[in-house]
Design a protein around this motif. Sequence first.
Motif, PDB file in Angstrom:
ATOM      1  N   PHE A  87       0.846  -1.184   0.000  1.00 26.36           N
ATOM      2  CA  PHE A  87       0.000   0.000   0.000  1.00 26.36           C
ATOM      3  C   PHE A  87       0.886   1.241   0.000  1.00 26.36           C
ATOM      4  O   PHE A  87       1.691   1.436   0.912  1.00 26.36           O
ATOM      5  N   VAL A  88       0.791   2.091  -1.039  1.00 25.74           N
ATOM      6  CA  VAL A  88       1.548   3.332  -1.103  1.00 25.74           C
ATOM      7  C   VAL A  88       0.719   4.433  -0.439  1.00 25.74           C
ATOM      8  O   VAL A  88      -0.346   4.806  -0.938  1.00 25.74           O
ATOM      9  N   ALA A  89       1.219   4.943   0.690  1.00 23.14           N
ATOM     10  CA  ALA A  89       0.486   5.949   1.453  1.00 23.14           C
ATOM     11  C   ALA A  89       0.714   7.334   0.862  1.00 23.14           C
ATOM     12  O   ALA A  89       1.843   7.816   0.789  1.00 23.14           O
ATOM     13  N   MET A  90      -0.384   7.959   0.434  1.00 19.86           N
ATOM     14  CA  MET A  90      -0.377   9.315  -0.082  1.00 19.86           C
ATOM     15  C   MET A  90      -1.599  10.037   0.479  1.00 19.86           C
ATOM     16  O   MET A  90      -2.486   9.406   1.063  1.00 19.86           O
ATOM     17  N   THR A 117       3.056  17.096  -3.440  1.00 20.27           N
ATOM     18  CA  THR A 117       1.907  17.433  -2.598  1.00 20.27           C
ATOM     19  C   THR A 117       1.214  16.201  -2.026  1.00 20.27           C
ATOM     20  O   THR A 117       0.372  16.320  -1.136  1.00 20.27           O
ATOM     21  N   GLU A 118       1.561  15.017  -2.523  1.00 19.63           N
ATOM     22  CA  GLU A 118       0.955  13.780  -2.018  1.00 19.63           C
ATOM     23  C   GLU A 118       1.687  13.216  -0.802  1.00 19.63           C
ATOM     24  O   GLU A 118       1.209  12.284  -0.172  1.00 19.63           O
ATOM     25  N   THR A 119       2.853  13.771  -0.452  1.00 22.02           N
ATOM     26  CA  THR A 119       3.641  13.207   0.651  1.00 22.02           C
ATOM     27  C   THR A 119       2.994  13.490   1.999  1.00 22.02           C
ATOM     28  O   THR A 119       2.358  14.529   2.203  1.00 22.02           O
ATOM     29  N   LEU A 120       3.197  12.558   2.928  1.00 17.57           N
ATOM     30  CA  LEU A 120       2.608  12.638   4.264  1.00 17.57           C
ATOM     31  C   LEU A 120       3.660  12.732   5.359  1.00 17.57           C
ATOM     32  O   LEU A 120       3.329  12.671   6.542  1.00 17.57           O
ATOM     33  N   TYR A 121       4.921  12.845   4.992  1.00 16.23           N
ATOM     34  CA  TYR A 121       5.996  12.754   5.975  1.00 16.23           C
ATOM     35  C   TYR A 121       6.797  14.052   6.035  1.00 16.23           C
ATOM     36  O   TYR A 121       6.555  14.991   5.281  1.00 16.23           O
ATOM     37  N   TYR A 122       7.757  14.063   6.966  1.00 16.99           N
ATOM     38  CA  TYR A 122       8.623  15.219   7.175  1.00 16.99           C
ATOM     39  C   TYR A 122       9.139  15.755   5.839  1.00 16.99           C
ATOM     40  O   TYR A 122       9.504  14.964   4.971  1.00 16.99           O
ATOM     41  N   LEU A 145       4.355  17.241   7.402  1.00 17.74           N
ATOM     42  CA  LEU A 145       3.590  16.228   8.117  1.00 17.74           C
ATOM     43  C   LEU A 145       2.092  16.501   8.008  1.00 17.74           C
ATOM     44  O   LEU A 145       1.641  17.632   8.166  1.00 17.74           O
ATOM     45  N   PHE A 146       1.339  15.445   7.745  1.00 18.87           N
ATOM     46  CA  PHE A 146      -0.110  15.523   7.644  1.00 18.87           C
ATOM     47  C   PHE A 146      -0.682  15.081   8.989  1.00 18.87           C
ATOM     48  O   PHE A 146      -0.385  13.975   9.458  1.00 18.87           O
ATOM     49  N   PRO A 147      -1.469  15.917   9.656  1.00 21.35           N
ATOM     50  CA  PRO A 147      -1.872  15.633  11.042  1.00 21.35           C
ATOM     51  C   PRO A 147      -2.610  14.325  11.253  1.00 21.35           C
ATOM     52  O   PRO A 147      -2.556  13.743  12.333  1.00 21.35           O
ATOM     53  N   GLU A 148      -3.299  13.837  10.215  1.00 19.22           N
ATOM     54  CA  GLU A 148      -4.081  12.611  10.372  1.00 19.22           C
ATOM     55  C   GLU A 148      -3.258  11.339  10.208  1.00 19.22           C
ATOM     56  O   GLU A 148      -3.729  10.249  10.529  1.00 19.22           O
ATOM     57  N   THR A 149      -2.023  11.472   9.719  1.00 17.96           N
ATOM     58  CA  THR A 149      -1.240  10.294   9.349  1.00 17.96           C
ATOM     59  C   THR A 149      -1.029   9.344  10.516  1.00 17.96           C
ATOM     60  O   THR A 149      -1.331   8.143  10.430  1.00 17.96           O
ATOM     61  N   SER A 164       7.527   8.303   9.667  1.00 12.00           N
ATOM     62  CA  SER A 164       7.081   9.555   9.058  1.00 12.00           C
ATOM     63  C   SER A 164       8.001  10.720   9.414  1.00 12.00           C
ATOM     64  O   SER A 164       7.828  11.817   8.879  1.00 12.00           O
ATOM     65  N   LYS A 165       8.966  10.464  10.287  1.00 13.81           N
ATOM     66  CA  LYS A 165       9.937  11.474  10.681  1.00 13.81           C
ATOM     67  C   LYS A 165      11.328  10.857  10.643  1.00 13.81           C
ATOM     68  O   LYS A 165      11.492   9.634  10.699  1.00 13.81           O
ATOM     69  N   LEU A 166      12.340  11.698  10.573  1.00 14.12           N
ATOM     70  CA  LEU A 166      13.715  11.208  10.602  1.00 14.12           C
ATOM     71  C   LEU A 166      14.057  10.671  11.980  1.00 14.12           C
ATOM     72  O   LEU A 166      13.749  11.299  12.994  1.00 14.12           O
ATOM     73  N   ARG A 167      14.681   9.511  12.011  1.00 15.60           N
ATOM     74  CA  ARG A 167      15.163   8.918  13.260  1.00 15.60           C
ATOM     75  C   ARG A 167      16.682   8.824  13.198  1.00 15.60           C
ATOM     76  O   ARG A 167      17.293   8.925  12.135  1.00 15.60           O
ATOM     77  N   THR A 168      17.284   8.626  14.355  1.00 19.57           N
ATOM     78  CA  THR A 168      18.750   8.516  14.394  1.00 19.57           C
ATOM     79  C   THR A 168      19.230   7.286  13.630  1.00 19.57           C
ATOM     80  O   THR A 168      20.211   7.324  12.903  1.00 19.57           O
ATOM     81  N   GLU A 169      18.511   6.179  13.793  1.00 14.01           N
ATOM     82  CA  GLU A 169      18.950   4.924  13.212  1.00 14.01           C
ATOM     83  C   GLU A 169      18.835   4.948  11.681  1.00 14.01           C
ATOM     84  O   GLU A 169      17.881   5.475  11.124  1.00 14.01           O
ATOM     85  N   ARG A 170      19.836   4.354  11.048  1.00 15.70           N
ATOM     86  CA  ARG A 170      19.787   4.129   9.604  1.00 15.70           C
ATOM     87  C   ARG A 170      19.946   2.638   9.370  1.00 15.70           C
ATOM     88  O   ARG A 170      20.811   1.993   9.950  1.00 15.70           O
ATOM     89  N   TYR A 171      19.104   2.103   8.522  1.00 16.74           N
ATOM     90  CA  TYR A 171      19.093   0.656   8.302  1.00 16.74           C
ATOM     91  C   TYR A 171      18.801   0.378   6.839  1.00 16.74           C
ATOM     92  O   TYR A 171      17.746   0.760   6.324  1.00 16.74           O
ATOM     93  N   CYS A 172      19.735  -0.257   6.150  1.00 14.27           N
ATOM     94  CA  CYS A 172      19.532  -0.640   4.755  1.00 14.27           C
ATOM     95  C   CYS A 172      19.134  -2.109   4.716  1.00 14.27           C
ATOM     96  O   CYS A 172      19.944  -2.996   5.002  1.00 14.27           O
ATOM     97  N   LYS A 173      17.895  -2.357   4.350  1.00 17.35           N
ATOM     98  CA  LYS A 173      17.402  -3.729   4.318  1.00 17.35           C
ATOM     99  C   LYS A 173      18.174  -4.573   3.322  1.00 17.35           C
ATOM    100  O   LYS A 173      18.453  -5.754   3.569  1.00 17.35           O
TER     101      LYS A 173
END
Length: 358
Positions: A163-166, A202-207, A210-214, A237-246
């Motif tokens: 599911f692509v969240a927009m 304009t479809e992005t929901l993240y930092y 930020l879209f308040p309902e997300t 939806s926000k930047l975190r300290t951790e970085r992880y490449c799957k």
Amino acid sequence: MKDVVDIIYHPSPSIERLYLELTNRCNLSCEMCYRQNWQEPLGDMSSDVLSSIAGEVTAFPDLKEIILGGIGEPTIADNFRQAVELFAPKYEVTVTTNGTTLNDQMIEFLISRGVARIALSVDSTDVLAFDAIRHQNVQGILESTRHIADLQVMGKPEIIWEFVAMKSTLPFLRETVRQAAKLGVNRIFVTHVLPMRQEMITETLYYPTLFPETDRIFREAFLMGLAKGIDVVLPQSKLRTERYCKFVETQSAVVRWDGQVSPCYRFLHSYPEYVFGRYKQIEAHSFGSLRERSLLEIWTSTEFMSYRYNVTTGGYPSCTDCEFVNGCDMVFRTDMDCLGNAPSCGDCLWGRGITVCP
């Protein structure tokens, strides 16, 4: 006198997951897709390359999973059935598909060959919302999902929805989870959209927009999945300290349709993307071609090992939250970062968990 540290690499046939892009062609033209704004030749993986891969993977004792995916729609590739026949008897095969080609015959073929997972793109179960994004009727994909569930043997294949969240799809997430439960879906991967065109920003929901309902809708969808026995995997939806490449952490390699070996989906092709609204040109990066070297030689090359080491240890800049990002010319491309790493992973949103893939 400062200490001097030498890094010594010990080559190992350590691939655990292998992604195969059987084709970069597709039968759809989705609004959020790479192909909306790229200019690359189209083609299918040749039978020679596919057969050579099938022979070479025996050199990797830890290989568990083969993912038939990439940027194209794998089920329309000339050699799709050949690939399933080659790998399904020995490995866990995951098929990622837009679902439009999964007629009864194709579903029965996949199940008879014992594929482990089928991942379908379902951004909404609402007919109008789905059509606006995928230009396709979602009803056929829902019926295919039910058919797969009816034919499952001992829980196989696992059914995954992506599911692509927009902004245009977020209101339908909870209902999508509800419908998924009725149809026998096991897991839903929710990913934020990564804009490939300026109008998609304009479809992005993240930092930082930020879209308040997300958060509320994400939380409700997760709890609904928990109650109904569906694993709903949510993005950050926000930047975190951790970085992880799957891709790196799971010892993965990606083979493009023409035999080029890349480290991940992001570097499989050249295309533009918008990172937090900032234009960036992604340059395809290959560590070697299977037409010239074996997969083992490419995987254990100093260049590929050094790249994986830097990503694993965080030896690359964090461009996404760098205080100098607005005055840096190196963030507009991926061929090198400010520390000399090539390719540059400094502002990869997959590494931040904002965009997610199976």
